[in-house]
Design a protein around this motif. Structure first.
Motif, PDB file in Angstrom:
ATOM      1  N   TRP A 139      48.957 -75.574  58.708  1.00 50.14           N
ATOM      2  CA  TRP A 139      48.003 -74.987  58.167  1.00 50.14           C
ATOM      3  C   TRP A 139      48.346 -73.311  58.522  1.00 50.14           C
ATOM      4  CZ3 TRP A 139      42.238 -75.951  59.860  1.00 50.14           C
ATOM      5  CH2 TRP A 139      41.635 -75.780  61.139  1.00 50.14           C
ATOM      6  N   ASP A 140      47.371 -72.792  57.489  1.00 57.64           N
ATOM      7  CA  ASP A 140      46.743 -71.138  57.693  1.00 57.64           C
ATOM      8  C   ASP A 140      45.850 -71.396  56.990  1.00 57.64           C
ATOM      9  OD1 ASP A 140      47.171 -70.668  54.457  1.00 57.64           O
ATOM     10  OD2 ASP A 140      49.203 -69.908  55.519  1.00 57.64           O
ATOM     11  N   SER A 141      44.591 -70.383  56.840  1.00 55.33           N
ATOM     12  CA  SER A 141      43.356 -69.644  56.431  1.00 55.33           C
ATOM     13  C   SER A 141      43.399 -69.752  54.830  1.00 55.33           C
ATOM     14  CB  SER A 141      43.197 -68.746  56.958  1.00 55.33           C
ATOM     15  OG  SER A 141      44.272 -68.258  56.510  1.00 55.33           O
ATOM     16  N   THR A 142      44.282 -69.534  54.432  1.00 57.61           N
ATOM     17  CA  THR A 142      44.859 -69.529  52.538  1.00 57.61           C
ATOM     18  C   THR A 142      44.790 -70.876  52.481  1.00 57.61           C
ATOM     19  OG1 THR A 142      45.876 -68.101  52.812  1.00 57.61           O
ATOM     20  CG2 THR A 142      46.043 -68.872  50.589  1.00 57.61           C
ATOM     21  N   ILE A 143      45.487 -72.057  53.098  1.00 51.53           N
ATOM     22  CA  ILE A 143      45.950 -73.351  52.698  1.00 51.53           C
ATOM     23  C   ILE A 143      44.800 -74.399  53.000  1.00 51.53           C
ATOM     24  CG2 ILE A 143      47.038 -74.732  53.467  1.00 51.53           C
ATOM     25  CD1 ILE A 143      49.343 -73.712  53.979  1.00 51.53           C
ATOM     26  N   VAL A 144      44.451 -74.021  53.828  1.00 52.36           N
ATOM     27  CA  VAL A 144      42.906 -74.404  54.485  1.00 52.36           C
ATOM     28  C   VAL A 144      41.919 -74.504  53.198  1.00 52.36           C
ATOM     29  CG1 VAL A 144      43.674 -75.669  56.395  1.00 52.36           C
ATOM     30  CG2 VAL A 144      42.001 -73.533  56.219  1.00 52.36           C
ATOM     31  N   LYS A 145      41.485 -73.480  53.000  1.00 56.69           N
ATOM     32  CA  LYS A 145      40.229 -72.558  52.046  1.00 56.69           C
ATOM     33  C   LYS A 145      41.055 -72.973  50.522  1.00 56.69           C
ATOM     34  CE  LYS A 145      38.238 -68.518  49.667  1.00 56.69           C
ATOM     35  NZ  LYS A 145      38.092 -66.982  49.837  1.00 56.69           N
ATOM     36  N   ALA A 146      42.176 -73.614  50.052  1.00 57.32           N
ATOM     37  CA  ALA A 146      41.804 -74.300  48.807  1.00 57.32           C
ATOM     38  C   ALA A 146      42.041 -75.568  48.649  1.00 57.32           C
ATOM     39  CB  ALA A 146      44.293 -74.164  48.607  1.00 57.32           C
ATOM     40  N   TYR A 147      42.028 -76.235  50.291  1.00 55.64           N
ATOM     41  CA  TYR A 147      41.100 -78.000  50.402  1.00 55.64           C
ATOM     42  C   TYR A 147      39.944 -78.126  50.913  1.00 55.64           C
ATOM     43  CZ  TYR A 147      45.912 -79.041  50.169  1.00 55.64           C
ATOM     44  OH  TYR A 147      47.449 -79.451  50.026  1.00 55.64           O
ATOM     45  N   GLY A 148      39.197 -76.756  51.053  1.00 51.83           N
ATOM     46  CA  GLY A 148      37.396 -76.879  50.826  1.00 51.83           C
ATOM     47  C   GLY A 148      37.368 -76.661  52.423  1.00 51.83           C
ATOM     48  N   ILE A 149      38.330 -76.240  53.270  1.00 55.86           N
ATOM     49  CA  ILE A 149      37.560 -76.097  55.214  1.00 55.86           C
ATOM     50  C   ILE A 149      38.152 -74.261  54.966  1.00 55.86           C
ATOM     51  CG2 ILE A 149      38.747 -76.953  57.209  1.00 55.86           C
ATOM     52  CD1 ILE A 149      40.054 -78.830  56.079  1.00 55.86           C
ATOM     53  N   TYR A 150      37.172 -73.890  55.416  1.00 48.93           N
ATOM     54  CA  TYR A 150      37.255 -72.878  56.381  1.00 48.93           C
ATOM     55  C   TYR A 150      37.089 -72.512  57.894  1.00 48.93           C
ATOM     56  CZ  TYR A 150      35.836 -71.862  51.347  1.00 48.93           C
ATOM     57  OH  TYR A 150      35.529 -71.590  49.961  1.00 48.93           O
ATOM     58  N   MET A 151      38.390 -71.855  58.509  1.00 47.62           N
ATOM     59  CA  MET A 151      38.018 -71.434  59.210  1.00 47.62           C
ATOM     60  C   MET A 151      37.400 -70.813  60.153  1.00 47.62           C
ATOM     61  SD  MET A 151      42.663 -71.043  59.556  1.00 47.62           S
ATOM     62  CE  MET A 151      43.928 -72.042  59.243  1.00 47.62           C
ATOM     63  N   LYS A 187      55.651 -82.075  57.080  1.00 49.78           N
ATOM     64  CA  LYS A 187      56.509 -80.924  56.400  1.00 49.78           C
ATOM     65  C   LYS A 187      56.523 -80.435  54.947  1.00 49.78           C
ATOM     66  CE  LYS A 187      59.188 -77.381  58.293  1.00 49.78           C
ATOM     67  NZ  LYS A 187      59.980 -76.566  57.293  1.00 49.78           N
ATOM     68  N   TYR A 188      57.313 -81.562  54.475  1.00 47.64           N
ATOM     69  CA  TYR A 188      56.973 -81.082  53.073  1.00 47.64           C
ATOM     70  C   TYR A 188      55.627 -80.502  52.304  1.00 47.64           C
ATOM     71  CZ  TYR A 188      61.978 -82.920  52.756  1.00 47.64           C
ATOM     72  OH  TYR A 188      63.074 -83.037  52.515  1.00 47.64           O
ATOM     73  N   ILE A 189      55.019 -81.408  52.793  1.00 46.95           N
ATOM     74  CA  ILE A 189      53.245 -80.816  52.459  1.00 46.95           C
ATOM     75  C   ILE A 189      53.729 -78.992  52.765  1.00 46.95           C
ATOM     76  CG2 ILE A 189      51.001 -81.091  52.224  1.00 46.95           C
ATOM     77  CD1 ILE A 189      51.751 -84.496  52.572  1.00 46.95           C
ATOM     78  N   ASP A 190      53.647 -79.201  53.735  1.00 46.67           N
ATOM     79  CA  ASP A 190      53.460 -77.327  54.317  1.00 46.67           C
ATOM     80  C   ASP A 190      53.836 -76.653  53.436  1.00 46.67           C
ATOM     81  OD1 ASP A 190      52.493 -75.517  56.182  1.00 46.67           O
ATOM     82  OD2 ASP A 190      54.584 -75.687  56.767  1.00 46.67           O
ATOM     83  N   GLU A 191      55.729 -76.744  53.170  1.00 45.79           N
ATOM     84  CA  GLU A 191      56.492 -76.869  52.515  1.00 45.79           C
ATOM     85  C   GLU A 191      55.541 -76.140  51.096  1.00 45.79           C
ATOM     86  OE1 GLU A 191      60.396 -77.216  54.593  1.00 45.79           O
ATOM     87  OE2 GLU A 191      59.990 -77.772  52.507  1.00 45.79           O
ATOM     88  N   TYR A 192      54.990 -77.154  49.975  1.00 39.26           N
ATOM     89  CA  TYR A 192      53.904 -76.742  48.915  1.00 39.26           C
ATOM     90  C   TYR A 192      53.332 -76.157  49.472  1.00 39.26           C
ATOM     91  CZ  TYR A 192      51.655 -77.948  45.008  1.00 39.26           C
ATOM     92  OH  TYR A 192      51.113 -77.950  44.322  1.00 39.26           O
ATOM     93  N   ASN A 193      52.308 -76.677  50.127  1.00 41.04           N
ATOM     94  CA  ASN A 193      50.942 -75.489  50.772  1.00 41.04           C
ATOM     95  C   ASN A 193      51.648 -74.491  50.720  1.00 41.04           C
ATOM     96  OD1 ASN A 193      49.949 -77.563  49.664  1.00 41.04           O
ATOM     97  ND2 ASN A 193      49.019 -77.978  52.335  1.00 41.04           N
ATOM     98  N   TYR A 194      52.406 -73.603  51.782  1.00 40.59           N
ATOM     99  CA  TYR A 194      53.192 -72.292  51.396  1.00 40.59           C
ATOM    100  C   TYR A 194      53.043 -71.630  50.247  1.00 40.59           C
ATOM    101  CZ  TYR A 194      55.581 -68.778  54.348  1.00 40.59           C
ATOM    102  OH  TYR A 194      55.612 -67.544  54.215  1.00 40.59           O
ATOM    103  N   CYS A 195      54.166 -72.205  49.755  1.00 42.30           N
ATOM    104  CA  CYS A 195      54.975 -71.614  48.607  1.00 42.30           C
ATOM    105  C   CYS A 195      53.830 -71.563  47.686  1.00 42.30           C
ATOM    106  CB  CYS A 195      55.456 -72.945  47.930  1.00 42.30           C
ATOM    107  SG  CYS A 195      57.661 -72.700  48.786  1.00 42.30           S
ATOM    108  N   TYR A 197      49.817 -71.819  47.455  1.00 40.08           N
ATOM    109  CA  TYR A 197      48.701 -71.776  48.062  1.00 40.08           C
ATOM    110  C   TYR A 197      48.873 -70.515  49.184  1.00 40.08           C
ATOM    111  CZ  TYR A 197      47.166 -75.982  47.171  1.00 40.08           C
ATOM    112  OH  TYR A 197      46.728 -77.011  45.889  1.00 40.08           O
ATOM    113  N   THR A 198      49.556 -69.908  49.514  1.00 45.47           N
ATOM    114  CA  THR A 198      49.613 -68.938  50.572  1.00 45.47           C
ATOM    115  C   THR A 198      51.516 -67.623  49.902  1.00 45.47           C
ATOM    116  OG1 THR A 198      49.915 -70.163  52.429  1.00 45.47           O
ATOM    117  CG2 THR A 198      51.129 -67.698  52.705  1.00 45.47           C
TER     118      THR A 198
END
Length: 202
Positions: A139-151, A187-195, A197-198
């Protein structure tokens, strides 16, 4: 509104193509993954902690922009790996996140918070993912924010990571039987999230 639904296979394939075209740091992920596998099998002189350091100094370079990666910091990483490697290898490395159990929260939280205190919340997740790539999501802060989670501040994100693990498990459940078994859905989901949201590439 928080995004919890898993991306479609079409979206994942598109993101992977874009990720491989635009993100050169994927090379370091491949190298670190290979080094870790060789280290576990004792087929290299490179230690697990050294393999993690390869990734952390490249894939997580933003964290070290204003922090030193000196011998003291490496020693802390080495201590983490020495303390938890057996537990991670025996309990999580060969498991998919689909088998995450609710009663494992305390065990996982203890590991995560110790990693986070040394590596920050993003570095902790990346390191745990390398050690158990089908079990621990990135995860990263931008990704989790999209999922309603705040670091929160460093050392206070274990509850947030547990929530993200539960979301990731649900997403992987949606991909069960659809994605080829040789592919790692996390890994695939992370790549999607990164591309998406991040980087806003897709």
């Amino acid at each position: 509104m928080p995004i919890n639904k898993c991306p479609s296979i079409k979206d994942l394939k598109k993101a992977r193509k874009v990720f491989l075209e635009k993100e050169p740091r994927d090379l370091f992920y491949k190298v670190a993954t290979e080094l870790i596998e060789l280290s576990i099998k004792e087929k290299t002189k490179v230690k697990l902690s050294e393999a993690l350091a390869v990734l952390l100094q490249t894939w997580n370079r933003a964290y070290y922009q204003y922090r030193g990666f000196d011998n003291d910091h490496f020693k802390k990483i080495d201590n983490l790996v020495e303390k938890y490697s057996n537990s991670i290898m025996n309990n999580f490395r060969n498991r998919p996140i689909l088998l995450l159990l609710e009663n494992e929260r305390d065990k996982i939280s203890k590991i995560f918070i110790d990693f986070e205190k040394v590596l920050g919340p993003v570095g902790a997740a990346k390191s745990l993912h390398l050690l158990a790539p089908r079990f621990f999501p990135i995860w990263d802060s931008t990704i989790v924010k999209a999922y309603g989670i705040y670091m929160k501040s460093k050392g206070k994100n274990t509850d947030m990571y547990w929530s993200f693990m539960r979301i990731s498990r649900k997403q992987c459940e949606e991909l069960e039987g659809i994605m080829p078994k040789e592919n790692n859905p996390l890994k695939y989901i992370d790549e999607y999230n990164y591309c998406h949201y991040t980087k806003n590439w897709i």
